[in-house]
Design a protein around this motif. Structure first.
Motif, PDB file in Angstrom:
ATOM      1  N   SER A  11       0.890  -1.296  -0.040  1.00 47.34           N
ATOM      2  CA  SER A  11      -0.043   0.046   0.040  1.00 47.34           C
ATOM      3  C   SER A  11       0.906   1.081  -0.100  1.00 47.34           C
ATOM      4  O   SER A  11       1.529   1.538   1.085  1.00 47.34           O
ATOM      5  CB  SER A  11      -0.952   0.131   1.240  1.00 47.34           C
ATOM      6  N   VAL A  13       0.437   4.680   0.334  1.00 48.10           N
ATOM      7  CA  VAL A  13      -0.594   5.538   0.454  1.00 48.10           C
ATOM      8  C   VAL A  13      -0.119   6.725   1.623  1.00 48.10           C
ATOM      9  O   VAL A  13      -0.809   7.912   1.291  1.00 48.10           O
ATOM     10  CB  VAL A  13      -1.837   4.941   1.355  1.00 48.10           C
ATOM     11  N   SER A  14       0.881   6.729   1.978  1.00 46.60           N
ATOM     12  CA  SER A  14       1.078   7.874   3.040  1.00 46.60           C
ATOM     13  C   SER A  14       2.474   8.658   2.592  1.00 46.60           C
ATOM     14  O   SER A  14       3.055   8.272   1.790  1.00 46.60           O
ATOM     15  CB  SER A  14       1.654   7.398   4.601  1.00 46.60           C
ATOM     16  N   SER A  15       2.440  10.055   2.782  1.00 45.22           N
ATOM     17  CA  SER A  15       3.533  10.729   2.498  1.00 45.22           C
ATOM     18  C   SER A  15       4.740  10.228   3.048  1.00 45.22           C
ATOM     19  O   SER A  15       5.867  10.667   2.567  1.00 45.22           O
ATOM     20  CB  SER A  15       2.914  12.260   2.933  1.00 45.22           C
ATOM     21  N   ASP A  16       4.735   9.660   4.074  1.00 44.52           N
ATOM     22  CA  ASP A  16       6.000   9.271   4.784  1.00 44.52           C
ATOM     23  C   ASP A  16       6.682   8.239   3.848  1.00 44.52           C
ATOM     24  O   ASP A  16       7.800   8.041   3.893  1.00 44.52           O
ATOM     25  CB  ASP A  16       5.533   8.647   6.474  1.00 44.52           C
ATOM     26  N   SER A  17       5.726   7.374   3.657  1.00 45.71           N
ATOM     27  CA  SER A  17       6.200   6.168   2.745  1.00 45.71           C
ATOM     28  C   SER A  17       6.748   6.936   1.299  1.00 45.71           C
ATOM     29  O   SER A  17       7.731   6.637   0.857  1.00 45.71           O
ATOM     30  CB  SER A  17       5.223   4.939   2.348  1.00 45.71           C
ATOM     31  N   THR A  46      -1.963   6.152  -3.562  1.00 49.63           N
ATOM     32  CA  THR A  46      -2.581   7.604  -3.489  1.00 49.63           C
ATOM     33  C   THR A  46      -1.937   8.751  -3.750  1.00 49.63           C
ATOM     34  O   THR A  46      -0.519   8.655  -3.983  1.00 49.63           O
ATOM     35  CB  THR A  46      -3.157   7.984  -1.986  1.00 49.63           C
ATOM     36  N   ALA A  48      -1.354  11.422  -2.148  1.00 51.71           N
ATOM     37  CA  ALA A  48      -0.362  11.798  -1.173  1.00 51.71           C
ATOM     38  C   ALA A  48       0.907  11.097  -1.037  1.00 51.71           C
ATOM     39  O   ALA A  48       1.956  11.724  -0.909  1.00 51.71           O
ATOM     40  CB  ALA A  48      -1.090  11.417   0.206  1.00 51.71           C
ATOM     41  N   PHE A  49       0.970   9.638  -1.250  1.00 54.31           N
ATOM     42  CA  PHE A  49       2.034   9.045  -1.608  1.00 54.31           C
ATOM     43  C   PHE A  49       2.971   9.600  -2.810  1.00 54.31           C
ATOM     44  O   PHE A  49       4.073   9.862  -2.856  1.00 54.31           O
ATOM     45  CB  PHE A  49       1.994   7.513  -2.014  1.00 54.31           C
TER      46      PHE A  49
END
Length: 111
Positions: A11, A13-17, A46, A48-49
């Protein structure tokens, strides 16, 4: 570079990833080397990612440089639309960053 290995899952999905991917891409691109970013095994993605992973690159690299050095593999058809949106927004933003920031500040705080 295999995205799922960098982020430790399927996944994106996160901006951290996305930042993890960005850091590794930036190391290679800063040397002027070509890099292949492989999205095999990614089930969910996403904007964001992508903003964190790919969009930020347009702050430090030209479109021509990225088109020449960054290759994408195994991107699902549905996710190609997300890539196009992120790249278009990043190009617009970084080409006139102060205008976007002024507009955002005016919208939030008034002129």
């Amino acid at each position: 570079m295999i995205v799922s290995e960098i982020i430790g899952g399927d996944s994106a999905v996160s901006s951290d990833s996305g930042s993890l991917v960005f850091k590794q891409l930036e190391e290679v691109l800063a040397k002027g080397s070509e890099v292949v970013l492989d999205f095999s095994g990614i089930e969910l993605m996403t904007t964001a990612f992508l903003n964190a992973a790919i969009g930020q690159l347009y702050n430090t690299h030209s479109s021509d440089q990225l088109n020449r050095l960054l290759k994408l593999e195994n991107v699902a058809d549905d996710d190609r639309i997300l890539f196009k949106k992120v790249v278009t927004r990043a190009k617009e933003y970084f080409s006139n960053k102060s205008h976007f920031e002024d507009s955002a500040n005016n919208a939030l705080y008034g002129s």
